[in-house]
Design a protein around this motif. Sequence first.
Motif, PDB file in Angstrom:
ATOM      1  N   UNK A  79     -13.790  17.118  -7.602  1.00  0.00           N
ATOM      2  CA  UNK A  79     -12.531  16.766  -6.976  1.00  0.00           C
ATOM      3  C   UNK A  79     -11.385  17.391  -7.746  1.00  0.00           C
ATOM      4  N   UNK A  80     -10.410  17.927  -7.032  1.00  0.00           N
ATOM      5  CA  UNK A  80      -9.282  18.566  -7.694  1.00  0.00           C
ATOM      6  C   UNK A  80      -7.960  17.970  -7.254  1.00  0.00           C
ATOM      7  N   UNK A  81      -7.995  16.918  -6.475  1.00  0.00           N
ATOM      8  CA  UNK A  81      -6.759  16.331  -5.954  1.00  0.00           C
ATOM      9  C   UNK A  81      -6.829  14.825  -5.992  1.00  0.00           C
ATOM     10  N   UNK A  82      -5.710  14.217  -6.365  1.00  0.00           N
ATOM     11  CA  UNK A  82      -5.666  12.756  -6.410  1.00  0.00           C
ATOM     12  C   UNK A  82      -5.871  12.151  -5.029  1.00  0.00           C
ATOM     13  N   UNK A  83      -5.544  12.926  -3.971  1.00  0.00           N
ATOM     14  CA  UNK A  83      -5.682  12.404  -2.616  1.00  0.00           C
ATOM     15  C   UNK A  83      -7.127  12.085  -2.267  1.00  0.00           C
ATOM     16  N   UNK A  84      -8.061  12.657  -3.001  1.00  0.00           N
ATOM     17  CA  UNK A  84      -9.467  12.353  -2.766  1.00  0.00           C
ATOM     18  C   UNK A  84      -9.803  10.910  -3.128  1.00  0.00           C
ATOM     19  N   UNK A  85      -8.880  10.218  -3.786  1.00  0.00           N
ATOM     20  CA  UNK A  85      -9.148   8.858  -4.241  1.00  0.00           C
ATOM     21  C   UNK A  85      -8.131   7.869  -3.671  1.00  0.00           C
ATOM     22  N   UNK A  86      -7.734   8.106  -2.441  1.00  0.00           N
ATOM     23  CA  UNK A  86      -6.827   7.162  -1.782  1.00  0.00           C
ATOM     24  C   UNK A  86      -7.563   5.844  -1.551  1.00  0.00           C
ATOM     25  N   UNK A  87      -6.894   4.758  -1.868  1.00  0.00           N
ATOM     26  CA  UNK A  87      -7.472   3.429  -1.717  1.00  0.00           C
ATOM     27  C   UNK A  87      -6.937   2.819  -0.423  1.00  0.00           C
ATOM     28  N   UNK A  88      -7.789   2.230   0.395  1.00  0.00           N
ATOM     29  CA  UNK A  88      -7.311   1.614   1.643  1.00  0.00           C
ATOM     30  C   UNK A  88      -6.151   0.661   1.386  1.00  0.00           C
ATOM     31  N   UNK A  89      -5.126   0.779   2.208  1.00  0.00           N
ATOM     32  CA  UNK A  89      -3.897   0.011   1.994  1.00  0.00           C
ATOM     33  C   UNK A  89      -4.088  -1.486   2.174  1.00  0.00           C
ATOM     34  N   UNK A  90      -5.193  -1.887   2.801  1.00  0.00           N
ATOM     35  CA  UNK A  90      -5.385  -3.318   3.049  1.00  0.00           C
ATOM     36  C   UNK A  90      -6.169  -4.029   1.955  1.00  0.00           C
ATOM     37  N   UNK A  91      -6.437  -3.333   0.831  1.00  0.00           N
ATOM     38  CA  UNK A  91      -7.155  -4.010  -0.248  1.00  0.00           C
ATOM     39  C   UNK A  91      -6.294  -5.142  -0.803  1.00  0.00           C
ATOM     40  N   UNK A  92      -6.886  -6.323  -1.054  1.00  0.00           N
ATOM     41  CA  UNK A  92      -6.079  -7.512  -1.387  1.00  0.00           C
ATOM     42  C   UNK A  92      -5.274  -7.400  -2.671  1.00  0.00           C
ATOM     43  N   UNK A  93      -5.713  -6.592  -3.635  1.00  0.00           N
ATOM     44  CA  UNK A  93      -4.974  -6.544  -4.908  1.00  0.00           C
ATOM     45  C   UNK A  93      -3.586  -5.935  -4.768  1.00  0.00           C
ATOM     46  N   UNK A  94      -3.341  -5.222  -3.673  1.00  0.00           N
ATOM     47  CA  UNK A  94      -2.008  -4.647  -3.502  1.00  0.00           C
ATOM     48  C   UNK A  94      -0.957  -5.722  -3.228  1.00  0.00           C
ATOM     49  N   UNK A  95      -1.374  -6.926  -2.834  1.00  0.00           N
ATOM     50  CA  UNK A  95      -0.408  -8.009  -2.620  1.00  0.00           C
ATOM     51  C   UNK A  95       0.144  -8.544  -3.940  1.00  0.00           C
ATOM     52  N   UNK A  96      -0.573  -8.300  -5.036  1.00  0.00           N
ATOM     53  CA  UNK A  96      -0.106  -8.761  -6.356  1.00  0.00           C
ATOM     54  C   UNK A  96       0.222  -7.581  -7.268  1.00  0.00           C
ATOM     55  N   UNK A  97       0.174  -6.379  -6.739  1.00  0.00           N
ATOM     56  CA  UNK A  97       0.426  -5.172  -7.537  1.00  0.00           C
ATOM     57  C   UNK A  97       1.850  -5.208  -8.099  1.00  0.00           C
ATOM     58  N   UNK A  98       2.037  -4.881  -9.389  1.00  0.00           N
ATOM     59  CA  UNK A  98       3.387  -4.899  -9.974  1.00  0.00           C
ATOM     60  C   UNK A  98       4.347  -3.984  -9.206  1.00  0.00           C
ATOM     61  N   UNK A  99       5.506  -4.519  -8.802  1.00  0.00           N
ATOM     62  CA  UNK A  99       6.473  -3.743  -8.022  1.00  0.00           C
ATOM     63  C   UNK A  99       7.025  -2.557  -8.812  1.00  0.00           C
ATOM     64  N   UNK A 100       6.945  -2.626 -10.135  1.00  0.00           N
ATOM     65  CA  UNK A 100       7.475  -1.548 -10.965  1.00  0.00           C
ATOM     66  C   UNK A 100       6.576  -0.321 -10.990  1.00  0.00           C
ATOM     67  N   UNK A 101       5.369  -0.436 -10.444  1.00  0.00           N
ATOM     68  CA  UNK A 101       4.374   0.633 -10.593  1.00  0.00           C
ATOM     69  C   UNK A 101       3.961   1.223  -9.251  1.00  0.00           C
ATOM     70  N   UNK A 102       3.712   2.544  -9.216  1.00  0.00           N
ATOM     71  CA  UNK A 102       3.142   3.158  -8.014  1.00  0.00           C
ATOM     72  C   UNK A 102       1.658   2.816  -7.914  1.00  0.00           C
ATOM     73  N   UNK A 103       1.094   2.952  -6.723  1.00  0.00           N
ATOM     74  CA  UNK A 103      -0.326   2.683  -6.558  1.00  0.00           C
ATOM     75  C   UNK A 103      -1.193   3.793  -7.137  1.00  0.00           C
ATOM     76  N   UNK A 104      -0.642   4.999  -7.198  1.00  0.00           N
ATOM     77  CA  UNK A 104      -1.369   6.153  -7.735  1.00  0.00           C
ATOM     78  C   UNK A 104      -0.445   6.943  -8.639  1.00  0.00           C
ATOM     79  N   UNK A 105      -1.033   7.673  -9.571  1.00  0.00           N
ATOM     80  CA  UNK A 105      -0.270   8.489 -10.512  1.00  0.00           C
ATOM     81  C   UNK A 105      -0.421   9.969 -10.194  1.00  0.00           C
TER      82      UNK A 105
END
Length: 573
Positions: free
Chosen positions: A2-28
């Motif tokens: 893999x050469x692109x971060x897009x290969x590791x997109x996480x489904x937006x409906x995963x439950x941990x995103x409801x508690x994800x810190x607002x200060x941080x992006x989901x991916x780097x």
Amino acid sequence: MQSSQSNFEVPADRPHFTVWPKRLPHALSVPETSLWFNAEVAAARFPDKPAYVLFGRSLSYREFRDQAEAIAGWLQNEGVGAGDRVAIFMQNCPQFAVALYGALRANAVVVPVNPMNRAEEFKHYITDPETSVVICSADLASIVATAQEALPETARARRVIVTRYTDAMPEGPIAEGDAPPPAIDAWLRADPQLPAGYLRWNDVLAAKLRPGPHTARPDDLALLPYTSGTTGLPKGCMHTHRTLMSNTVCGQWGYASAETVALGVVPMFHITGMLYSVLGSVASGSTVHLMPRWERELAGRLISRHRISHWVCIPTMIIDLFGSPNYRSFDLSSLRSLSGGGAAMPQAVAQRLLDEFGLTFAEGYGLTETAAPSHSNPPERAKLQCLGIPFFSVDSRVVDPLTLKELPPGEVGEIITRGPMVFKGYWKHPEATAEAFVEFDGRQFFRTGDLGRMDEEGYFFMTDRLKRMINASGYKVWPAEVEMLLYKHPAIQEACIIAARDAYRGETVKAIVVLRAAAKGQTTAEDIIAWARENMAAYKVPKIVQFVEALPKSGSGKVMWRLLQDEEAAAGR
């Protein structure tokens, strides 16, 4: 690859995103460079800033880069080329990091080795990765020599470089607040005679050989840390610059920056210590105060004296620190991030941290195969005895181990993980690699072998292990490996290793042994323990030895270790 971060997109409906810190992006945005480039950048940005401090003596980023380049030049002059393996075998010290970046600058692959290993164990780290050069500390040079002598000349490492810890310590007296206790100081200053042909670290640096071009690319192999398993000898985990880089640049999770002052006490050979005290610290340009060995009084003084802001540790260190008669005099007010893993933090200890110091301990979870964290507790919303939520760009699920069907929140199953930090496979073990991965939802996931559950908010909790493993103060002990070593004892006919409860370590190693007929009445448990101390790392040594006439076996002749483990658990209740 893999050469692109897009290969590791996480489904937006995963439950941990409801508690994800607002200060941080989901991916780097992960740099498309080698790890060596981080050292060059840090030296250019902060040339005079301390990269590492050992007992009060600083090594600046400029000095760090120059020393690493001198190591790289020497390695290349000795014929070490792209992809060749260089083993590093020492306790925490600036030289460890210099050696690692020197090997990476030379386009080589680093094999970090647990400094607790004995000669019989160390042979494997020469022969399996086909190590070209060993860089070790003076106290371990005799172990390297013994291991080398036991091998055919064609299988040995070509050269060995030896450093003394004093090479990076203050030349004069050490200030009282930075000084280790006398016993540790004496060990650090030891200067044993070196085997013929071994080179001194300072002589290699003094040669100032210039390396050729740095050619390593993101998908080239960078690190070969070894992990044990349910059977056989330890296996190398193949990590590229890219798989390591994704966790290397994740410091913002724990508020890390160039202003971070960290305490580096988790062993640097271990993937967690390497990530936070070698790779991540250099990427951020922060400063690490190193401890070659854990010592609670010194740790308390260093945190107080140097205003340590970040400390990654294992819970037993916190427990030990609280056990000091002087702990109330330690000033922990500078700590902004206190995190770790390897073992669960007892709730009572976590509450004391919060009540007495206002500190929240944020536990995390990861494996050598995942380059340390795949899960971590958000510092601002941590749960106790919890692995945390999936990390940047990580997708984790709980599935039925047999059907691989995803299980709903609250149900226990195997944790499987997918992300940019997952390793590329086991060195020379294609079958084990194939078994380690599974296809789920059309994508490849790594099977952790750990049983756990996920709650409604997406936090993961461990409940048990599919794999046979003992967790002694955060050190993983694989029974099959210890059994293989015990079978070399002339008095042992059969042996089975299980976990026993331990008030301090959580679990400890117990050996159930069948003696050879001639050894009965002649060999004691103490004899076997003493032999084990000579032939295996201290944390693997059985603390309890029980003699039996026979081991229970299945119809196929396999030792029924699970039965023995269950009996031990019942007896320990």
